[in-house]
Structures are given as structure tokens and as C-alpha cells.
Design an enzyme around this catalytic site. Structure first.
Site, PDB file in Angstrom:
ATOM      1  N   ASN A 133       0.875  -1.166   0.000  1.00 46.65           N
ATOM      2  CA  ASN A 133       0.000   0.000   0.000  1.00 46.65           C
ATOM      3  C   ASN A 133       0.918   1.223   0.000  1.00 46.65           C
ATOM      4  O   ASN A 133       1.427   1.618   1.043  1.00 46.65           O
ATOM      5  CB  ASN A 133      -0.903  -0.026   1.240  1.00 46.65           C
ATOM      6  CG  ASN A 133      -1.844   1.150   1.286  1.00 46.65           C
ATOM      7  OD1 ASN A 133      -1.797   2.036   0.435  1.00 46.65           O
ATOM      8  ND2 ASN A 133      -2.704   1.168   2.289  1.00 46.65           N
ATOM      9  N   ARG A 138      -2.581  -2.116  -3.445  1.00 43.25           N
ATOM     10  CA  ARG A 138      -3.770  -1.295  -3.318  1.00 43.25           C
ATOM     11  C   ARG A 138      -3.647  -0.167  -4.347  1.00 43.25           C
ATOM     12  O   ARG A 138      -2.648   0.557  -4.359  1.00 43.25           O
ATOM     13  CB  ARG A 138      -3.863  -0.704  -1.909  1.00 43.25           C
ATOM     14  CG  ARG A 138      -5.054   0.189  -1.770  1.00 43.25           C
ATOM     15  CD  ARG A 138      -5.094   0.883  -0.439  1.00 43.25           C
ATOM     16  NE  ARG A 138      -6.247   1.768  -0.406  1.00 43.25           N
ATOM     17  CZ  ARG A 138      -6.393   2.763   0.454  1.00 43.25           C
ATOM     18  NH1 ARG A 138      -5.470   2.975   1.366  1.00 43.25           N
ATOM     19  NH2 ARG A 138      -7.444   3.514   0.412  1.00 43.25           N
ATOM     20  N   HIS A 159     -12.563   3.419  -0.835  1.00 44.00           N
ATOM     21  CA  HIS A 159     -12.460   2.598   0.386  1.00 44.00           C
ATOM     22  C   HIS A 159     -13.085   1.215   0.193  1.00 44.00           C
ATOM     23  O   HIS A 159     -13.475   0.556   1.155  1.00 44.00           O
ATOM     24  CB  HIS A 159     -13.134   3.305   1.595  1.00 44.00           C
ATOM     25  CG  HIS A 159     -12.446   4.568   1.997  1.00 44.00           C
ATOM     26  ND1 HIS A 159     -13.124   5.716   2.329  1.00 44.00           N
ATOM     27  CD2 HIS A 159     -11.131   4.861   2.120  1.00 44.00           C
ATOM     28  CE1 HIS A 159     -12.261   6.677   2.625  1.00 44.00           C
ATOM     29  NE2 HIS A 159     -11.050   6.181   2.504  1.00 44.00           N
ATOM     30  N   HIS A 193     -16.408   4.228   7.332  1.00 43.95           N
ATOM     31  CA  HIS A 193     -14.942   4.150   7.302  1.00 43.95           C
ATOM     32  C   HIS A 193     -14.422   5.542   7.636  1.00 43.95           C
ATOM     33  O   HIS A 193     -14.433   6.439   6.791  1.00 43.95           O
ATOM     34  CB  HIS A 193     -14.475   3.708   5.903  1.00 43.95           C
ATOM     35  CG  HIS A 193     -12.983   3.690   5.761  1.00 43.95           C
ATOM     36  ND1 HIS A 193     -12.244   2.522   5.710  1.00 43.95           N
ATOM     37  CD2 HIS A 193     -12.072   4.704   5.672  1.00 43.95           C
ATOM     38  CE1 HIS A 193     -10.958   2.822   5.605  1.00 43.95           C
ATOM     39  NE2 HIS A 193     -10.825   4.135   5.574  1.00 43.95           N
ATOM     40  N   LEU A 194     -14.016   5.721   8.889  1.00 45.09           N
ATOM     41  CA  LEU A 194     -13.605   7.045   9.360  1.00 45.09           C
ATOM     42  C   LEU A 194     -12.106   7.040   9.637  1.00 45.09           C
ATOM     43  O   LEU A 194     -11.652   6.609  10.705  1.00 45.09           O
ATOM     44  CB  LEU A 194     -14.377   7.415  10.644  1.00 45.09           C
ATOM     45  CG  LEU A 194     -15.912   7.277  10.586  1.00 45.09           C
ATOM     46  CD1 LEU A 194     -16.529   7.650  11.935  1.00 45.09           C
ATOM     47  CD2 LEU A 194     -16.493   8.131   9.466  1.00 45.09           C
ATOM     48  N   GLY A 195     -11.344   7.461   8.640  1.00 45.20           N
ATOM     49  CA  GLY A 195      -9.894   7.598   8.813  1.00 45.20           C
ATOM     50  C   GLY A 195      -9.522   9.005   8.395  1.00 45.20           C
ATOM     51  O   GLY A 195     -10.362   9.904   8.422  1.00 45.20           O
ATOM     52  N   ARG A 213      -9.653  17.411   3.836  1.00 49.02           N
ATOM     53  CA  ARG A 213     -10.550  17.626   2.686  1.00 49.02           C
ATOM     54  C   ARG A 213     -11.934  18.022   3.212  1.00 49.02           C
ATOM     55  O   ARG A 213     -12.372  17.504   4.242  1.00 49.02           O
ATOM     56  CB  ARG A 213     -10.664  16.342   1.865  1.00 49.02           C
ATOM     57  CG  ARG A 213      -9.410  15.998   1.071  1.00 49.02           C
ATOM     58  CD  ARG A 213      -9.480  14.597   0.488  1.00 49.02           C
ATOM     59  NE  ARG A 213      -8.700  13.642   1.254  1.00 49.02           N
ATOM     60  CZ  ARG A 213      -8.747  12.317   1.110  1.00 49.02           C
ATOM     61  NH1 ARG A 213      -9.552  11.788   0.224  1.00 49.02           N
ATOM     62  NH2 ARG A 213      -7.995  11.529   1.849  1.00 49.02           N
ATOM     63  N   GLU A 272     -12.384   3.144  14.721  1.00 51.28           N
ATOM     64  CA  GLU A 272     -11.956   2.077  15.632  1.00 51.28           C
ATOM     65  C   GLU A 272     -11.517   2.617  16.992  1.00 51.28           C
ATOM     66  O   GLU A 272     -11.556   1.898  17.988  1.00 51.28           O
ATOM     67  CB  GLU A 272     -10.782   1.299  15.010  1.00 51.28           C
ATOM     68  CG  GLU A 272     -11.188   0.462  13.812  1.00 51.28           C
ATOM     69  CD  GLU A 272      -9.987   0.026  12.977  1.00 51.28           C
ATOM     70  OE1 GLU A 272      -8.875  -0.052  13.522  1.00 51.28           O
ATOM     71  OE2 GLU A 272     -10.176  -0.221  11.768  1.00 51.28           O
ATOM     72  N   GLU A 305      -7.768  -4.335   4.937  1.00 53.18           N
ATOM     73  CA  GLU A 305      -7.638  -4.309   3.478  1.00 53.18           C
ATOM     74  C   GLU A 305      -6.556  -5.272   3.001  1.00 53.18           C
ATOM     75  O   GLU A 305      -6.674  -5.887   1.939  1.00 53.18           O
ATOM     76  CB  GLU A 305      -7.274  -2.899   2.994  1.00 53.18           C
ATOM     77  CG  GLU A 305      -8.365  -1.880   3.159  1.00 53.18           C
ATOM     78  CD  GLU A 305      -8.085  -0.907   4.286  1.00 53.18           C
ATOM     79  OE1 GLU A 305      -7.536  -1.364   5.325  1.00 53.18           O
ATOM     80  OE2 GLU A 305      -8.411   0.276   4.161  1.00 53.18           O
TER      81      GLU A 305
END
Ligand code: ADP
Length: 419
Positions: free
Chosen positions: A25, A115, A203, A230-232, A263, A353, A401
Site C-alpha cells: 500500500n 492497493r 475505500h 470508514h472514518l480515517g 478535505r 476504531e 484491506e
């Protein structure tokens, strides 16, 4: 080498677990990696993708100037710093391949899975990389300028150093390929839509990893109406029905939807026109603002990192977190509309998480859907968070992933599941 020869297979059967795939990745300043080993061979003489074990994982970070390698070559955390002569992805991959080849715990490397963030309209499934594929993926760089160039740099670096090693591109967009036009179209003239201007979503590898494990977590509800948040640093939500993607908050680029680290997420497009026509920004300045200076960082003026914002008593930090939670809850509710209701909400990725503050902020705003979390369980970091009276199940799941990429790579390269 796209398949194992008979001799290879017999040799491996003798010793067992002799073959490895490398998962990469490649980001702007880091190369995250994991080595998976197959623990048995099937009778069809292909490696069994179901029996993959993660052997080694780590990352080379600090590129280009302060490269360091963090990994556990013999089970214990180990840091190599500085990495002399490593200044780019090429140098990082060369060093990594050298280290892995010398490592007694790494079997013979038989493929690399990457990825890749954007597959565009052409690639709705993983693909074996060749020169034509690389060219097509390079054409998508303007759609994912933060990620795609680095993903491709990783592929090029491996092919320069190990030209015979099969490489597979696994796309963040692919999981959403089956969505209906109602959820992928922009309300733009047909002449524009015909040129591939549509929502793709991202994602997908994270959502796929969650979807695969849902039955173990939700039982009968796994095939119901599930929203995954998906909160990163990058953030999006995805609505699943029967564990397939129905609607997601990101669009043609990774700028749409939720507020992210730097962003803005959904934005009145008139703001971009105004910035260009009246505020004196050129395209480069506008792009920098949208990708690097907005979101939690822009709102708080402090940091893009939720840990820093939660620890701060600056009111701007509180404001940024409030807006983050408000927008996330709105997107989850909008996704529930697409699903016709909500049976379960799953939090994943770095913030999902780890941040009880953000999870609570989002959950409170979703009480109109009959969702309630147990505050004690949330603070304690439990996996199941819903209160006894909640109509919606709420869980935390760790995004994996790498496992999805490793499995896909094995299936593709050794069983020829994809071309
Ligand atoms: P990405 O892969 O998009 O770079 P991650 O999924 O690794 O992002 O998430 C990174 C973000 O997760 C950090 O910027 C930070 O905001 C958040 N995060 C990580 N650990 C914690 C924690 N213990 N508490 C709160 N937030 C955290």
C-alpha cells in the site's frame, strides 16, 4: 510466473507453507507492506487462498528524506533508522525486497498485490498489471492525485527490480461497481456523463473486508441494511444490502461526502467557481486548498488528527469535531434512505476504531433512527456498542484491506480467477 509448475508444487507440499505473497500500500510518504504465507496446497495444485496467514507486516515511512523501517522481522518490534540511500519508492521497494528475500520466515515470493485507489470505468475487478494496464491507470491520476501516483510508483519500482514477479492491482473503486445508476450518476448533461463523469466511490477494499466478516458479527442481520462508516484520514460511508454496495458517499474523486482530515467533503460547487473567478485562486491553489488545507485541519486551524483535537480545549477544535460528527450522521441517514432503513451500523478505520468521542457524537445524532449506544461499552472500546433497547446494532470492526488484497492476489495469480 503466473502459476506454479508441478515441480514447484511438489516441493512446496514437501515443506508446506513455502510460498508468500507481498501486499503493498504505497502512499505519499510511506510504503505499508504485509507478507502472507499459504499454509497448505489444494489438490488442484493451486495455493489455497483461504489458508493465508499474515507473517510479517510493517512500513517504510518518512519518505523521501527521513526513511525508516518499522517491522517485526522476528516477532518483536524492530526499527531501522536511518535507511541509508533510500529517498523514494524505488529505493524503499529495493530495500524491502532485499530484506524479505533474506528473511528465513518468508517463503518464495510468488506475487505482489497492490492497493490502487482508482480503477475508473475500465477496471471493476482486480487486474494483472502489464504495460497497457499501467498506462490506463496513469490516465486516472487526475482523479486521485493524492494516492494514484504513489500506488503506481510502487508497481513500477517492483517491476524494475523483479520484472518476472506477477503484480495485481486491487482497486478501492471496484467494490462499488454494481451500484445502480441512481446512485452513481450526477445530474449533468448526457454528453458529460458519457465521458466517464460519474460517482465511483472509494475505500472499497475496507468495505469488502468488513462485508466478508459480517456474518460472524451480525449473524442473521449480516444480509440486511448495513451502513459501514470508514472514518480515517480519508472518510466515507457505504450502504450494504446482502453485503453488496448500494450507495457510498464519495464520488468521482475522493473529495466528496464526509469531512476528512484535510478535505472538506461535500461542497457547494459554486464555491470552487467563486474561488477561481473572484478570490484570485488558480487551479493549483484551489486543488491545494481542497486536498490539503480544509476538513478538520481547515476548520480547527490546529490539526487534522482527531487525537489532537479531542485533547485540545480550543473551541475551534470542538467546533471541527462537532461538524465532523454532524456531517457523518447526515451521510449515514442519507444512506439509510437508499437502503430503506437501517439494521446495523459498523464503525471502522483509525477514527471509527479508536475515537469514542466521535462515535458518541455520531450516534447521538442518529437517535431518530432508533439507534442508541451503551456509553460505557463505547468508552471501554468494546466491539458491540448498541444499548439493549437500540433498534440498530452498532459494532466496531477493524479494517483489514491487506487480507483482502492477499486473498485476491492468490486467487488471481494462482487459480487464474481473474485476468
Ligand atoms: P488513513 O489510512 O486514511 O490515513 P487511518 O484509518 O489510519 O487513516 O486513520 C488515521 C486517523 O485516525 C488519524 O488521523 C486520527 O485522526 C485517527 N486516530 C488514530 N488513532 C486514534 C486514537 N487512538 N484516537 C482517536 N483518533 C485516532
Amino acid at each position: 510466473m503466473s502459476t506454479l509448475s508441478t515441480a514447484d508444487t511438489d516441493a512446496s507440499r514437501a515443506v508446506g507453507g513455502d510460498y508468500s505473497v507481498l501486499v503493498l500500500n504505497c502512499g505519499s510518504s510511506s510504503v505499508k507492506f504485509a507478507v502472507y504465507e499459504t499454509s497448505e496446497l489444494t489438490t488442484s495444485r493451486a495455493l489455497s487462498a483461504d489458508r493465508l496467514t499474515a507473517r510479517i507486516a510493517g512500513q517504510i515511512s518518512g519518505l523521501p528524506d527521513k526513511a525508516r523501517l518499522d517491522w517485526q522481522p522476528s516477532g518483536e518490534p524492530h526499527l531501522e533508522q536511518p535507511l541509508v540511500g533510500v529517498h523514494d519508492h524505488g529505493g524503499a521497494l529495493a530495500l524491502l525486497l532485499e530484506r524479505l528475500q533474506a528473511h528465513p520466515g518468508v517463503g518464495r515470493l510468488c506475487g505482489v498485490g497492490h492497493r490502487v485507489v482508482h480503477g475508473g470505468a475500465l477496471f471493476s475487478a482486480p487486474v494483472r498489471v502489464d504495460a497497457g494496464v499501467l498506462k490506463a491507470l496513469a490516465d486516472l491520476v487526475p482523479l486521485a492525485p493524492l494516492h494514484q501516483p504513489h500506488n503506481l510508483a510502487g508497481i513500477l519500482a517492483v517491476s524494475e527490480r523483479a520484472p518476472d514477479l506477477p503484480q495485481l492491482a486491487c482497486f478501492d473503486t471496484a467494490f462499488h461497481a454494481g451500484q445502480s445508476p441512481v446512485h452513481t450518476s450526477f445530474a449533468l448533461p448526457e454528453r458529460v456523463r458519457q465521458q466517464g463523469v460519474r460517482r465511483y466511490g472509494f475505500h472499497g477494499l475496507s468495505y469488502q473486508s468488513v462485508a466478508q466478516r459480517l456474518p460472524a458479527v451480525l449473524g442473521d442481520r449480516a444480509d440486511g441494511r448495513v451502513v459501514v462508516a470508514h472514518l480515517g484520514n480519508g472518510a466515507s460511508v457505504c450502504g450494504l444490502l446482502a453485503r453488496r454496495s448500494v450507495r457510498t458517499s464519495m464520488g468521482m474523486t475522493a473529495l466528496d461526502g464526509l469531512i476528512m482530515g484535510s478535505r472538506p467533503g461535500s461542497l457547494d460547487i459554486g464555491v470552487a467557481l467563486y474561488a477561481l473567478s473572484t478570490l484570485g485562486m488558480n487551479l493549483e491553489a484551489l486543488s491545494r486548498m481542497l486536498y490539503h488545507e480544509s476538513g478538520l485541519l481547515g476548520l480547527s486551524g490546529i490539526s487534522n488528527d482527531v487525537r489532537v483535537l479531542v485533547a485540545s480545549d480550543d473551541p475551534r477544535a470542538r467546533f471541527a469535531l462537532d461538524m465532523f460528527c454532524e456531517r457523518a450522521a447526515q451521510e449515514i441517514a442519507a444512506t439509510a434512505v437508499a437502503l430503506g432503513g437501517l439494521d446495523a451500523l459498523i464503525f471502522t478505520a483509525g477514527i471509527g476504531e479508536n475515537s469514542d468521542v466521535v462515535r458518541a457524537g455520531i450516534a447521538q445524532r442518529l437517535s431518530l433512527l432508533g439507534l442508541a449506544i451503551d456509553e460505557e461499552a463505547n468508552r471501554a472500546g468494546c466491539h458491540a456498542l448498541h444499548a439493549a433497547h437500540s433498534r440498530v446494532a452498532v459494532h466496531v470492526m477493524v479494517a483489514d484491506e491487506e487480507a483482502v488484497i492477499a486473498r485476491t492476489t492468490c486467487e488471481a495469480l494462482l487459480n487464474r480467477a481473474v485476468t
